[in-house]
Design an enzyme around this catalytic site. Structure first.
Site, PDB file in Angstrom:
ATOM      1  CG  ASN A  86       0.010   6.779  -6.503  1.00 57.41           C
ATOM      2  OD1 ASN A  86       0.834   6.712  -7.420  1.00 57.41           O
ATOM      3  ND2 ASN A  86      -1.522   5.912  -6.973  1.00 57.41           N
ATOM      4  CB  VAL A  94       1.893   9.095   0.724  1.00 55.12           C
ATOM      5  CG1 VAL A  94       2.029   7.967  -0.118  1.00 55.12           C
ATOM      6  CG2 VAL A  94       2.735  10.173   0.580  1.00 55.12           C
ATOM      7  CB  CYS A  95      -1.931   6.048  -1.873  1.00 58.60           C
ATOM      8  SG  CYS A  95      -3.049   4.559  -1.964  1.00 58.60           S
ATOM      9  CG  MET A  96      -2.194   5.267   4.471  1.00 54.33           C
ATOM     10  SD  MET A  96      -0.385   5.615   5.235  1.00 54.33           S
ATOM     11  CE  MET A  96      -0.128   4.215   6.068  1.00 54.33           C
TER      12      MET A  96
END
Length: 207
Positions: A86, A94-96
């Protein structure tokens, strides 16, 4: 210019006071933090959580504060390289989707570093990935994924710098063709579901 200490400014507008308070609370919590003059950017040292594959590593995490804070979540980026489904390997973003789902205006910076990021490192989600190769390895074998995480961590995120050859050989039981640093950084295309013949090569890249 970055400053390590902040002084509360009680003349700030309400949103500015909230940001000022949250930054000072983070500093008071003991995190090694540098903050720019307008508190728009912070660099924070994050230690890998105990019991996870990331235990023992130390990462610099950049936090960019939006003008809409705390109604809008900060933008989080790992400056130090990290292997995680992620987290995009090259940019460190970082994966929102993960953060937006968890974010609330009642949260603050301490919540990010004491709860959100430790949980993200303890429980990677290969089904909502930014690093597709890391996700493929995790789907193929969690044990192999953990070994690749440790190799990448020892290469980039150890507090003490040791020779790369020593780090690669230390405590890894897989054969060198599986876990060599050159394989880890090769830019080949594996099957995203981890079904290809090269599924053992856990590339940091996300393409």
């Amino acid at each position: 210019m970055m400053a390590e200490q902040m002084v509360v400014n009680t003349t700030l507008p309400m949103a500015g006071r909230r940001l000022d308070r949250d930054v000072n609370r983070l500093l008071a919590s003991g995190y090694r933090t540098t903050v720019d003059d307008n508190m728009a950017n912070l660099d924070v040292c994050l230690e890998g959580p105990l019991g996870s594959a990331y235990e023992g590593g130390v990462w610099t995490v950049n936090v960019t504060m939006p003008q809409e804070y705390p109604l809008k979540a900060p933008r989080i980026r790992f400056v130090t390289k990290i292997l995680h489904p992620n987290i995009e390997f090259i940019t460190g973003l970082v994966c929102m989707n993960v953060l937006k789902q968890a974010w609330s205006s009642s949260y603050d910076l301490v919540n990010i570093f004491e709860t959100f990021l430790p949980q993200l490192l303890r429980h990677p989600n290969p089904h909502d990935s930014l690093n597709h190769r890391a996700a493929a390895i995790m789907k193929h074998s969690e044990k192999l994924f953990r070994e690749h995480v440790i190799l990448c961590m020892k290469t980039y995120a150890m507090p003490a710098i040791l020779p790369t050859r020593q780090l690669v050989e230390e405590g890894l039981e897989k054969r060198s063709s599986d876990l060599s640093l050159s394989d880890l950084l090769t830019d080949s295309d594996d099957d995203e579901d981890g079904n290809g013949n090269n599924a053992h090569i856990a590339l940091p890249g996300s393409s």
